[in-house]
Design a protein around this motif. Structure first.
Motif, PDB file in Angstrom:
ATOM      1  N   MET A 104      27.265  18.694  22.952  1.00  0.00           N
ATOM      2  CA  MET A 104      27.899  19.864  22.365  1.00  0.00           C
ATOM      3  C   MET A 104      27.631  21.112  23.201  1.00  0.00           C
ATOM      4  O   MET A 104      28.550  21.865  23.454  1.00  0.00           O
ATOM      5  N   ARG A 105      26.403  21.287  23.591  1.00  0.00           N
ATOM      6  CA  ARG A 105      26.059  22.501  24.324  1.00  0.00           C
ATOM      7  C   ARG A 105      26.799  22.584  25.650  1.00  0.00           C
ATOM      8  O   ARG A 105      27.209  23.658  26.066  1.00  0.00           O
ATOM      9  N   ARG A 106      27.000  21.435  26.294  1.00  0.00           N
ATOM     10  CA  ARG A 106      27.728  21.415  27.572  1.00  0.00           C
ATOM     11  C   ARG A 106      29.173  21.844  27.358  1.00  0.00           C
ATOM     12  O   ARG A 106      29.704  22.673  28.089  1.00  0.00           O
ATOM     13  N   VAL A 107      29.796  21.307  26.330  1.00  0.00           N
ATOM     14  CA  VAL A 107      31.191  21.627  26.038  1.00  0.00           C
ATOM     15  C   VAL A 107      31.331  23.084  25.634  1.00  0.00           C
ATOM     16  O   VAL A 107      32.142  23.826  26.192  1.00  0.00           O
ATOM     17  N   VAL A 108      30.559  23.511  24.666  1.00  0.00           N
ATOM     18  CA  VAL A 108      30.666  24.865  24.150  1.00  0.00           C
ATOM     19  C   VAL A 108      30.271  25.894  25.206  1.00  0.00           C
ATOM     20  O   VAL A 108      30.834  26.983  25.250  1.00  0.00           O
ATOM     21  N   GLY A 109      29.357  25.546  26.075  1.00  0.00           N
ATOM     22  CA  GLY A 109      28.930  26.457  27.125  1.00  0.00           C
ATOM     23  C   GLY A 109      30.032  26.835  28.091  1.00  0.00           C
ATOM     24  O   GLY A 109      29.945  27.857  28.771  1.00  0.00           O
ATOM     25  N   ARG A 110      31.092  26.037  28.154  1.00  0.00           N
ATOM     26  CA  ARG A 110      32.219  26.319  29.057  1.00  0.00           C
ATOM     27  C   ARG A 110      33.285  27.197  28.399  1.00  0.00           C
ATOM     28  O   ARG A 110      34.253  27.576  29.064  1.00  0.00           O
ATOM     29  N   LEU A 111      33.147  27.506  27.141  1.00  0.00           N
ATOM     30  CA  LEU A 111      34.179  28.238  26.416  1.00  0.00           C
ATOM     31  C   LEU A 111      33.878  29.733  26.412  1.00  0.00           C
ATOM     32  O   LEU A 111      32.854  30.168  25.890  1.00  0.00           O
ATOM     33  N   ASP A 112      34.781  30.511  26.993  1.00  0.00           N
ATOM     34  CA  ASP A 112      34.592  31.964  27.082  1.00  0.00           C
ATOM     35  C   ASP A 112      34.463  32.593  25.703  1.00  0.00           C
ATOM     36  O   ASP A 112      35.217  32.276  24.788  1.00  0.00           O
ATOM     37  N   GLY A 113      33.497  33.478  25.574  1.00  0.00           N
ATOM     38  CA  GLY A 113      33.335  34.244  24.354  1.00  0.00           C
ATOM     39  C   GLY A 113      32.572  33.560  23.239  1.00  0.00           C
ATOM     40  O   GLY A 113      32.391  34.147  22.183  1.00  0.00           O
ATOM     41  N   VAL A 114      32.120  32.329  23.456  1.00  0.00           N
ATOM     42  CA  VAL A 114      31.409  31.605  22.404  1.00  0.00           C
ATOM     43  C   VAL A 114      29.904  31.852  22.533  1.00  0.00           C
ATOM     44  O   VAL A 114      29.327  31.680  23.596  1.00  0.00           O
ATOM     45  N   ALA A 115      29.306  32.278  21.436  1.00  0.00           N
ATOM     46  CA  ALA A 115      27.866  32.537  21.399  1.00  0.00           C
ATOM     47  C   ALA A 115      27.183  31.438  20.587  1.00  0.00           C
ATOM     48  O   ALA A 115      27.698  31.000  19.566  1.00  0.00           O
ATOM     49  N   GLU A 116      26.027  31.021  21.067  1.00  0.00           N
ATOM     50  CA  GLU A 116      25.229  30.021  20.375  1.00  0.00           C
ATOM     51  C   GLU A 116      24.084  30.725  19.658  1.00  0.00           C
ATOM     52  O   GLU A 116      23.432  31.590  20.230  1.00  0.00           O
ATOM     53  N   ARG A 117      23.884  30.329  18.397  1.00  0.00           N
ATOM     54  CA  ARG A 117      22.764  30.870  17.627  1.00  0.00           C
ATOM     55  C   ARG A 117      22.080  29.734  16.904  1.00  0.00           C
ATOM     56  O   ARG A 117      22.670  28.683  16.658  1.00  0.00           O
ATOM     57  N   ARG A 118      20.849  29.977  16.547  1.00  0.00           N
ATOM     58  CA  ARG A 118      20.089  28.999  15.763  1.00  0.00           C
ATOM     59  C   ARG A 118      19.769  29.644  14.419  1.00  0.00           C
ATOM     60  O   ARG A 118      19.235  30.740  14.347  1.00  0.00           O
ATOM     61  N   ARG A 119      20.117  28.920  13.349  1.00  0.00           N
ATOM     62  CA  ARG A 119      19.850  29.388  11.986  1.00  0.00           C
ATOM     63  C   ARG A 119      19.159  28.262  11.242  1.00  0.00           C
ATOM     64  O   ARG A 119      19.709  27.172  11.149  1.00  0.00           O
ATOM     65  N   HIS A 122      33.338  35.453  18.864  1.00  0.00           N
ATOM     66  CA  HIS A 122      33.419  36.807  18.302  1.00  0.00           C
ATOM     67  C   HIS A 122      33.192  36.792  16.792  1.00  0.00           C
ATOM     68  O   HIS A 122      33.933  37.403  16.022  1.00  0.00           O
ATOM     69  N   GLY A 123      32.176  36.052  16.363  1.00  0.00           N
ATOM     70  CA  GLY A 123      31.802  35.989  14.960  1.00  0.00           C
ATOM     71  C   GLY A 123      32.534  34.933  14.153  1.00  0.00           C
ATOM     72  O   GLY A 123      32.159  34.646  13.023  1.00  0.00           O
ATOM     73  N   ARG A 124      33.568  34.332  14.715  1.00  0.00           N
ATOM     74  CA  ARG A 124      34.355  33.312  14.008  1.00  0.00           C
ATOM     75  C   ARG A 124      33.794  31.932  14.316  1.00  0.00           C
ATOM     76  O   ARG A 124      33.638  31.572  15.477  1.00  0.00           O
ATOM     77  N   LEU A 125      33.542  31.143  13.276  1.00  0.00           N
ATOM     78  CA  LEU A 125      32.946  29.831  13.452  1.00  0.00           C
ATOM     79  C   LEU A 125      33.834  28.907  14.273  1.00  0.00           C
ATOM     80  O   LEU A 125      35.020  28.759  13.999  1.00  0.00           O
ATOM     81  N   VAL A 126      33.229  28.275  15.288  1.00  0.00           N
ATOM     82  CA  VAL A 126      33.873  27.219  16.064  1.00  0.00           C
ATOM     83  C   VAL A 126      33.293  25.883  15.607  1.00  0.00           C
ATOM     84  O   VAL A 126      34.021  24.957  15.248  1.00  0.00           O
ATOM     85  N   ALA A 127      31.965  25.783  15.608  1.00  0.00           N
ATOM     86  CA  ALA A 127      31.281  24.561  15.181  1.00  0.00           C
ATOM     87  C   ALA A 127      29.880  24.913  14.709  1.00  0.00           C
ATOM     88  O   ALA A 127      29.314  25.928  15.114  1.00  0.00           O
TER      89      ALA A 127
END
Length: 109
Positions: free
Chosen positions: A1-16, A25-30
Motif C-alpha cells: 500500500m505504501r508503495r502505491v500511495v507514495g506515488r500519488l500526488d497530494g496524498v498524505a499518510e497519517r497514523r491514527r 487534501h483531507g479527503r479519504l483515499v484509503a
C-alpha cells in the motif's frame, strides 16, 4: 500500500490509533482496518464491479453497505487493489478540483 500511495500526488499518510490512513487534501483515499485489510473509497458502481470481479479480494461488510467504500484483503489480488487505490485517488482529486473551481459553485443570491 505504501508503495502505491507514495506515488500519488497530494496524498498524505497519517497514523491514527496505530493504523494508517491516506488522504488527498483531507479527503479519504484509503484507511487501514487491521494488519490484513484496508477500506478504499469507491463509487457504488466501481465497488460492485470490484466485488463481483475479485470476490476473494474485495468485500462490503454491512457497516460499509451505505458508504462509498470497499474493503480489500491485502493477501488478495495486488494489481486489483492498486487499481482501486488509484481510482480512489482519481475520484478524490476530481472532487477537490471541482470544489476549487469558482465556476462550479452556486451563484450568490
Amino acid at each position: 500500500m505504501r508503495r502505491v500511495v507514495g506515488r500519488l500526488d497530494g496524498v498524505a499518510e497519517r497514523r491514527r490509533g496505530g493504523l494508517l490512513d491516506w488522504r488527498y487534501h483531507g479527503r479519504l483515499v484509503a484507511r487501514q482496518l487491521d494488519s490484513g485489510h484496508v477500506v478504499i473509497r469507491a463509487s457504488f458502481e466501481t465497488r460492485d464491479f470490484l466485488v463481483h470481479s475479485f470476490p476473494d479480494t474485495f468485500s462490503v461488510p454491512p457497516r460499509f453497505a451505505k458508504h462509498m467504500m470497499v474493503v480489500a484483503g491485502l493477501a488478495g489480488n495486488a494489481d486489483a487493489i492498486e487499481d482501486a487505490v488509484i481510482g480512489a485517488w482519481e475520484m478524490q482529486s476530481r472532487k477537490a478540483a471541482r470544489s476549487e473551481d469558482p465556476g462550479e459553485q452556486a451563484p450568490s443570491p
